[in-house]
Each structure stands twice: as C-alpha cells, then as structure tokens.
Design a protein around this motif. Structure first.
Motif, PDB file in Angstrom:
ATOM      1  N   GLU A 112       0.824  -1.206   0.000  1.00  0.00           N
ATOM      2  CA  GLU A 112       0.000   0.000   0.000  1.00  0.00           C
ATOM      3  C   GLU A 112       0.856   1.253   0.000  1.00  0.00           C
ATOM      4  O   GLU A 112       0.564   2.232  -0.690  1.00  0.00           O
ATOM      5  CB  GLU A 112      -0.925  -0.011   1.212  1.00  0.00           C
ATOM      6  N   ARG A 113       1.957   1.215   0.762  1.00  0.00           N
ATOM      7  CA  ARG A 113       2.832   2.379   0.843  1.00  0.00           C
ATOM      8  C   ARG A 113       3.555   2.620  -0.478  1.00  0.00           C
ATOM      9  O   ARG A 113       3.675   3.749  -0.944  1.00  0.00           O
ATOM     10  CB  ARG A 113       3.856   2.175   1.966  1.00  0.00           C
ATOM     11  N   VAL A 114       4.026   1.544  -1.117  1.00  0.00           N
ATOM     12  CA  VAL A 114       4.710   1.681  -2.400  1.00  0.00           C
ATOM     13  C   VAL A 114       3.765   2.233  -3.450  1.00  0.00           C
ATOM     14  O   VAL A 114       4.120   3.082  -4.268  1.00  0.00           O
ATOM     15  CB  VAL A 114       5.294   0.323  -2.837  1.00  0.00           C
ATOM     16  N   ALA A 115       2.525   1.752  -3.434  1.00  0.00           N
ATOM     17  CA  ALA A 115       1.555   2.237  -4.418  1.00  0.00           C
ATOM     18  C   ALA A 115       1.253   3.713  -4.224  1.00  0.00           C
ATOM     19  O   ALA A 115       0.991   4.444  -5.180  1.00  0.00           O
ATOM     20  CB  ALA A 115       0.270   1.420  -4.321  1.00  0.00           C
ATOM     21  N   SER A 116       1.310   4.191  -2.953  1.00  0.00           N
ATOM     22  CA  SER A 116       0.974   5.589  -2.697  1.00  0.00           C
ATOM     23  C   SER A 116       2.112   6.544  -3.027  1.00  0.00           C
ATOM     24  O   SER A 116       1.880   7.719  -3.307  1.00  0.00           O
ATOM     25  CB  SER A 116       0.581   5.766  -1.222  1.00  0.00           C
ATOM     26  N   VAL A 117       3.370   6.054  -2.982  1.00  0.00           N
ATOM     27  CA  VAL A 117       4.512   6.945  -3.227  1.00  0.00           C
ATOM     28  C   VAL A 117       5.177   6.695  -4.575  1.00  0.00           C
ATOM     29  O   VAL A 117       6.139   7.368  -4.914  1.00  0.00           O
ATOM     30  CB  VAL A 117       5.568   6.795  -2.108  1.00  0.00           C
ATOM     31  N   ALA A 118       4.695   5.729  -5.325  1.00  0.00           N
ATOM     32  CA  ALA A 118       5.323   5.423  -6.604  1.00  0.00           C
ATOM     33  C   ALA A 118       5.216   6.621  -7.538  1.00  0.00           C
ATOM     34  O   ALA A 118       4.210   7.307  -7.587  1.00  0.00           O
ATOM     35  CB  ALA A 118       4.664   4.204  -7.243  1.00  0.00           C
ATOM     36  N   ALA A 119       6.299   6.844  -8.270  1.00  0.00           N
ATOM     37  CA  ALA A 119       6.339   7.972  -9.190  1.00  0.00           C
ATOM     38  C   ALA A 119       6.910   7.518 -10.521  1.00  0.00           C
ATOM     39  O   ALA A 119       7.638   6.526 -10.601  1.00  0.00           O
ATOM     40  CB  ALA A 119       7.176   9.104  -8.611  1.00  0.00           C
ATOM     41  N   ALA A 120       6.586   8.239 -11.552  1.00  0.00           N
ATOM     42  CA  ALA A 120       7.075   7.938 -12.892  1.00  0.00           C
ATOM     43  C   ALA A 120       8.216   8.879 -13.242  1.00  0.00           C
ATOM     44  O   ALA A 120       8.244  10.028 -12.800  1.00  0.00           O
ATOM     45  CB  ALA A 120       5.942   8.075 -13.909  1.00  0.00           C
ATOM     46  N   PHE A 121       9.146   8.393 -14.049  1.00  0.00           N
ATOM     47  CA  PHE A 121      10.314   9.183 -14.417  1.00  0.00           C
ATOM     48  C   PHE A 121      10.499   9.146 -15.929  1.00  0.00           C
ATOM     49  O   PHE A 121      10.020   8.240 -16.614  1.00  0.00           O
ATOM     50  CB  PHE A 121      11.573   8.650 -13.736  1.00  0.00           C
ATOM     51  N   VAL A 122      11.212  10.143 -16.433  1.00  0.00           N
ATOM     52  CA  VAL A 122      11.513  10.231 -17.856  1.00  0.00           C
ATOM     53  C   VAL A 122      12.942   9.732 -18.070  1.00  0.00           C
ATOM     54  O   VAL A 122      13.875  10.223 -17.430  1.00  0.00           O
ATOM     55  CB  VAL A 122      11.380  11.680 -18.355  1.00  0.00           C
ATOM     56  N   PRO A 123      13.152   8.752 -18.962  1.00  0.00           N
ATOM     57  CA  PRO A 123      14.531   8.294 -19.219  1.00  0.00           C
ATOM     58  C   PRO A 123      15.360   9.410 -19.835  1.00  0.00           C
ATOM     59  O   PRO A 123      14.879  10.192 -20.651  1.00  0.00           O
ATOM     60  CB  PRO A 123      14.342   7.119 -20.186  1.00  0.00           C
ATOM     61  N   LEU A 124      16.635   9.481 -19.423  1.00  0.00           N
ATOM     62  CA  LEU A 124      17.527  10.545 -19.879  1.00  0.00           C
ATOM     63  C   LEU A 124      18.479  10.005 -20.946  1.00  0.00           C
ATOM     64  O   LEU A 124      18.831   8.826 -20.950  1.00  0.00           O
ATOM     65  CB  LEU A 124      18.321  11.116 -18.702  1.00  0.00           C
ATOM     66  N   SER A 125      18.899  10.888 -21.821  1.00  0.00           N
ATOM     67  CA  SER A 125      19.859  10.534 -22.863  1.00  0.00           C
ATOM     68  C   SER A 125      20.917  11.624 -22.931  1.00  0.00           C
ATOM     69  O   SER A 125      20.609  12.815 -22.847  1.00  0.00           O
ATOM     70  CB  SER A 125      19.147  10.395 -24.214  1.00  0.00           C
ATOM     71  N   PHE A 126      22.180  11.209 -23.059  1.00  0.00           N
ATOM     72  CA  PHE A 126      23.294  12.151 -23.053  1.00  0.00           C
ATOM     73  C   PHE A 126      24.131  11.969 -24.314  1.00  0.00           C
ATOM     74  O   PHE A 126      24.362  10.836 -24.763  1.00  0.00           O
ATOM     75  CB  PHE A 126      24.175  11.945 -21.823  1.00  0.00           C
ATOM     76  N   ALA A 127      24.591  13.075 -24.855  1.00  0.00           N
ATOM     77  CA  ALA A 127      25.470  13.046 -26.015  1.00  0.00           C
ATOM     78  C   ALA A 127      26.883  12.662 -25.588  1.00  0.00           C
ATOM     79  O   ALA A 127      27.254  12.805 -24.415  1.00  0.00           O
ATOM     80  CB  ALA A 127      25.471  14.413 -26.703  1.00  0.00           C
ATOM     81  N   PRO A 128      27.725  12.182 -26.500  1.00  0.00           N
ATOM     82  CA  PRO A 128      29.118  11.853 -26.142  1.00  0.00           C
ATOM     83  C   PRO A 128      29.851  13.070 -25.587  1.00  0.00           C
ATOM     84  O   PRO A 128      29.818  14.152 -26.166  1.00  0.00           O
ATOM     85  CB  PRO A 128      29.717  11.389 -27.474  1.00  0.00           C
ATOM     86  N   GLY A 129      30.502  12.883 -24.459  1.00  0.00           N
ATOM     87  CA  GLY A 129      31.268  13.958 -23.832  1.00  0.00           C
ATOM     88  C   GLY A 129      30.434  15.034 -23.185  1.00  0.00           C
ATOM     89  O   GLY A 129      30.969  16.066 -22.781  1.00  0.00           O
ATOM     90  N   GLU A 130      29.127  14.817 -23.021  1.00  0.00           N
ATOM     91  CA  GLU A 130      28.268  15.870 -22.480  1.00  0.00           C
ATOM     92  C   GLU A 130      28.361  15.973 -20.963  1.00  0.00           C
ATOM     93  O   GLU A 130      28.466  17.084 -20.418  1.00  0.00           O
ATOM     94  CB  GLU A 130      26.817  15.629 -22.881  1.00  0.00           C
ATOM     95  N   ALA A 131      28.296  14.859 -20.243  1.00  0.00           N
ATOM     96  CA  ALA A 131      28.201  14.937 -18.777  1.00  0.00           C
ATOM     97  C   ALA A 131      28.780  13.689 -18.129  1.00  0.00           C
ATOM     98  O   ALA A 131      28.845  12.614 -18.734  1.00  0.00           O
ATOM     99  CB  ALA A 131      26.747  15.130 -18.352  1.00  0.00           C
ATOM    100  N   TYR A 132      29.203  13.874 -16.892  1.00  0.00           N
ATOM    101  CA  TYR A 132      29.568  12.765 -16.007  1.00  0.00           C
ATOM    102  C   TYR A 132      28.862  12.976 -14.674  1.00  0.00           C
ATOM    103  O   TYR A 132      28.385  14.073 -14.370  1.00  0.00           O
ATOM    104  CB  TYR A 132      31.084  12.682 -15.800  1.00  0.00           C
ATOM    105  N   GLN A 133      28.789  11.931 -13.867  1.00  0.00           N
ATOM    106  CA  GLN A 133      28.151  12.003 -12.556  1.00  0.00           C
ATOM    107  C   GLN A 133      29.139  11.548 -11.492  1.00  0.00           C
ATOM    108  O   GLN A 133      29.947  10.642 -11.733  1.00  0.00           O
ATOM    109  CB  GLN A 133      26.888  11.135 -12.523  1.00  0.00           C
ATOM    110  N   PHE A 134      29.047  12.177 -10.308  1.00  0.00           N
ATOM    111  CA  PHE A 134      29.996  11.901  -9.219  1.00  0.00           C
ATOM    112  C   PHE A 134      29.222  11.624  -7.936  1.00  0.00           C
ATOM    113  O   PHE A 134      28.217  12.283  -7.652  1.00  0.00           O
ATOM    114  CB  PHE A 134      30.931  13.094  -9.022  1.00  0.00           C
ATOM    115  N   ASP A 135      29.715  10.655  -7.160  1.00  0.00           N
ATOM    116  CA  ASP A 135      29.070  10.342  -5.877  1.00  0.00           C
ATOM    117  C   ASP A 135      30.059   9.582  -4.995  1.00  0.00           C
ATOM    118  O   ASP A 135      31.105   9.117  -5.452  1.00  0.00           O
ATOM    119  CB  ASP A 135      27.809   9.508  -6.098  1.00  0.00           C
ATOM    120  N   TRP A 136      29.703   9.465  -3.717  1.00  0.00           N
ATOM    121  CA  TRP A 136      30.492   8.726  -2.726  1.00  0.00           C
ATOM    122  C   TRP A 136      29.690   7.530  -2.215  1.00  0.00           C
ATOM    123  O   TRP A 136      28.461   7.550  -2.216  1.00  0.00           O
ATOM    124  CB  TRP A 136      30.848   9.600  -1.527  1.00  0.00           C
ATOM    125  N   SER A 137      30.394   6.501  -1.750  1.00  0.00           N
ATOM    126  CA  SER A 137      29.766   5.396  -1.018  1.00  0.00           C
ATOM    127  C   SER A 137      30.722   4.924   0.065  1.00  0.00           C
ATOM    128  O   SER A 137      31.924   5.211   0.022  1.00  0.00           O
ATOM    129  CB  SER A 137      29.413   4.235  -1.958  1.00  0.00           C
TER     130      SER A 137
END
Length: 499
Positions: A112-137
């Motif tokens: 019930e909780r998953v159904a109430s908070v579920a959201a839809a997203f738009v897939p992203l597309s990137f051109a060559p050399g356009e962007a990188y992503q950075f994060d820690w773990s």
C-alpha cells in the motif's frame, strides 16, 4: 478453489463432447453450480480473492505495528530490522499472535505504501562527452587484517556508462580533487558538465531552484578542467541515477564478498583493473551491439582533453612549535628548524602533507590518517644539532634513522670517541651545503683509506668541491689596440745621454 485442470475438463466435456451438465457433475464430482459457472462465464481459470482478512490477534496492535514499520522504513537500509525483529519487538509489547500474521500485515502495508509513493520518471539521454556524474559510497574491506570502512569515489560517464572508482580514508575536499584528477587521467579527458549532489566539499549555500553558491576551491578545480558543475535538487537522487545505480553494482560485484588487501594502494590498483574488466565484459544498455568499453573508446574523442593535474590541496594556517613541529588533523609533522617562531601554512593533499612558510617549502611528509602520531624528518633537526650535538644519541627524530651505508659506518666508528657526536654532527651539517651524495662519497673514500675522523672527511669534501670558473673580462672595442707596439731599445740610450 477450482483448479485450471478441472475447468479445462468441464469445458471440453460440454463444448466438444456435448455432455449434459448432470453427466459432467457425475464424472468429475463437482456441483451443478460450478459447472454452470464455468460454462456461462467462458473463463479458463478462477481465483479466490479474500476481501477481508480477519486478524483477531493483531487487531488491537495495528497502531503499534504501523509505528514500528514506519520507523523501521525510515532508517537507512543497512540499519533496518528484519520482520523477525519487528515481530519480537511486538511480542515484547504484549502481542500474543503468530509471526505469519505479522508477515502478511507487513506485506500489505508495504504494498500500500509503495503504491501511494510510486512515481514515474523520464529516461535521460546524453550526447558523447556531455556529462559525467559523481558520488560517494561507504564500503567495508579488510586492510592488512583489520576491518576498515573506506570511502569510495564513483565517477561515471553518462553516454558510454564507463565507470571509475577509487577508495580513500576520508571524504574531504582534497580527496574530491584527487578522485577527479585520477578519473580524468584514466578517461584521458573530461566532459563539459559534471552532475553532483549537494556535498559540503562543493556547495556552500543552496538557493531556490538550481542556483548554488559553490566552494571557491571547487570552482577553481572545475575551471582548471573546463567543467560546468550542476547540483541536483536535494533528496532527488534520480537526477544522477546512473552513478546511484553504479554504487549498488560496485558494492555487489566488487566488494562482495569482503575484499582482503594489504594496503589502500593495492585496493585501488585492483579496483581500476575491475573497472576495465567489467566494462569489457558487459554490454551497453542502449547500444547492445557494443560493450561498455567499446562505447567508451568511441566517446573518448568527444571528451575535453585532459588538462593535467590540478594542484588540489586544502590549505589551513598553523603555528610552529619550538620542537619544529606543526599540528594538523590530530597528528604532528616536522619542519625545518629555520621555520620556528613564525606561522606556516599546511597544504593537505590526498597522499601527502606540504608545509610552507613565506612561499617556500619547509617540510613534506606522507600523510597519516591515524591519531596522535608524529612524523619526523631527521634532516630538519640537523641545524639544531650544531648547538646541541648530544641530542644525536637520544633525540626522538634520530631513533631508527636509516643513513646511507658509508655514513652509518662512520657513525658507528665515531660512537666510541669522546667527541664522536660532535664530529658526526659536523659531517651531517656538511650534507646541507654539499648534498648527501657528495658526503656519502667522501665518507666512502675515507673508509677506504682506513680513517674516519670528521676533519679528514671534510678535507676530502673541500678537495672535491668544484672551483669557481674564472671570470672573463671583456674589453670594450674603444680600448682595443689597433696597432701592435714596436720594441725600440735605442730610446733608452737617448734617455741616458740626456742625463
């Protein structure tokens, strides 16, 4: 429940064989109501769905169980309790029912909780050399037999999905700089845009929308590599979903089971090899005909060329004690004796500490990440020995001091003399002006001749010292002789006659 096989037999008996309902009931042992339901509905399967689940035991504890489940769901994934632990907690509060009822209720609550908070997203597309992503773990490894939590920097090229990971003891700013430099050197270039979360080492202030006040040193790094930084919306990890997924992938494939290494350097070398092996073995999610490595090779010409290493240090002021020590990050590092009494600047890099004063380097050491450790460079204290030669025997910087072979032999031979410490200090002081190689060669020559006194070593040094080249005096053209003089001794005879 009416099984699929019985439903199929009823349908075949009625529609194919033409049997009446009474005969079907007699042959299959089912009621007329069931046969009529199958024939009239036209359905091939029937499922029973209980609309109301009686829970006589768990009913009075619904509110308590809801609170326990909500509090458990709010915790980080690593700290969440299992349903068995939740059941045991509920039993402590007076619940007398079984675990299965708690399990069913928790499943319905989660659905019930998953159904109430579920959201839809738009897939992203990137051109060559356009962007990188950075994060820690944060990952757990065994380094030299000790369980250690390391911070892992993740960099991912958005177009080719090429990944790079490197482990560090901390998440401080100098580690961020080092991770970027090593990633860009590995990629042999960078992208025009970098996507980050709002980490404190990069973002000072968060304004409305995408506007941010970035850290000055972080902006310097981005300017060096020609990167335009972009910060995600707070608590919106899907905006850098690729690197978020990479964290889980790396944890599952690289750090499970727990990695055992001898040092952090060995771990990082192994991680780099794993990144390359994974990229060569896995297909690109969009370009299925190519591997991630092949997509990366195709993207590489579109990257911004690697600009060279950024001087990524974190600078803090510090005072120099009378014992030639500077305190930084709960550890102490030695500096030259000439730096005592004036403030200095500590430049902390990911792997070393550089100490500066008035623009000149007064000390460089490998970085320590423990606590209450003192790192000495014995050569920093040699000028002090000229005034206090007795400190050579018991001085803390000189314990376990490994000298070159010839110097160490001279030191052992002088140890038996009354003024051996003073003579050894004279030899060590010569290193500051003539260099260690020259003094080592002079000591070796003295030992070959069967002598070891400081006077002889210093005499050999003086003889070997290169003399200054003579100064060449240039004569101006106006003072140069145009005609060579002619020798005429008769002039002297004329002078004698005059007398």
């Amino acid at each position: 429940m009416l099984v699929v096989e019985t439903t199929a037999k009823i349908r075949r008996a009625h529609f194919v064989q033409g049997k009446p309902i009474k005969a079907i009931c007699r042959d299959l042992g089912v009621s007329r109501k069931v046969v009529r339901k199958v024939i009239r509905s036209g359905a091939t399967s029937f499922e029973y769905d209980r609309s109301v689940q009686p829970m006589p035991k768990i009913g009075p504890f619904k509110a308590v169980l809801d609170d326990l489940l909500a509090a458990n769901d709010a915790k980080p994934s690593r700290e969440r309790l299992t349903l068995i632990r939740v059941f045991e907690e509920l039993r402590c509060r007076g619940y007398e029912g079984g675990y299965d009822a708690v399990r069913r209720y928790a499943g319905a609550w989660k659905q019930e909780r998953v159904a109430s908070v579920a959201a839809a997203f738009v897939p992203l597309s990137f051109a060559p050399g356009e962007a990188y992503q950075f994060d820690w773990s944060h990952e757990i490894v065994l380094i030299n037999g000790t369980t250690t939590t390391v911070k892992v920097a993740h960099v991912r090229l958005c177009h080719s999905r090429m990944l790079f990971v490197r482990a560090y003891p901390r998440e401080t700013q100098e580690m961020v700089f080092d991770a970027h430099d090593r990633a860009f050197a590995f990629f042999k270039g960078t992208c025009t845009r970098g996507i980050y979360d709002n980490m404190r080492t990069a973002v000072d202030t968060i304004f409305v929308g995408k506007e941010r006040a970035y850290n000055r040193r972080f902006l310097q790094m981005c300017g060096h590599y020609l990167v335009d930084p972009v910060a995600c919306t707070p608590a919106s990890g899907w905006e850098k979903g690729q690197v978020e997924n990479q964290v889980g992938l790396v944890r599952e494939r690289f750090f499970t089971p727990r990695v055992r290494v001898k040092s952090l350097a060995e771990l990082n070398d192994w991680l780099t090899d794993q990144c390359v092996a994974h990229a060569k073995a896995h297909r690109h999610p969009e370009f299925c005909e190519r591997t991630v490595w092949e997509a990366f090779e195709a993207e590489r010409p579109s990257l911004v060329p690697y600009a060279g290493r950024f001087d990524g240090f974190h600078a803090v002021p510090a005072s120099v004690s009378k014992t030639c020590l500077v305190r930084f990050d709960n550890n102490r590092y030695s500096v030259m004796a000439s730096a005592v009494g004036r403030p200095a600047e500590v430049r902390a890099y990911a792997d070393r500490i550089e100490l500066r004063q008035d623009g000149r380097v007064v000390g460089t050491h490998p970085r320590c990440f423990g606590r209450d450790q003192t790192v000495y460079d014995p050569w920093h204290y040699v000028p002090v020995l000229a005034r206090k030669p007795g400190a050579l025997r018991n001085g803390a910087p000189f314990k376990d001091w490994v000298l070159p072979v010839a110097l160490e032999r001279i030191r052992r031979k002088l140890a038996g003399s009354n003024d051996g410490d003073r003579q050894m200090v004279s030899i060590l002081t010569a290193v500051l002006s003539d260099g260690l190689v020259a003094v080592e060669a002079a000591c070796a020559e003295a030992l070959r001749e069967g002598v070891h006194s400081a006077d002889i070593v210093l005499n050999i040094l003086a003889r070997r010292r290169a003399h200054a080249a003579p100064i060449t005096i240039l004569t101006p053209d106006a003072l140069r002789l145009r005609h060579a003089p002619v020798a005429d001794c008769a002039r002297y005879d004329s002078l004698r006659r005059a007398l």
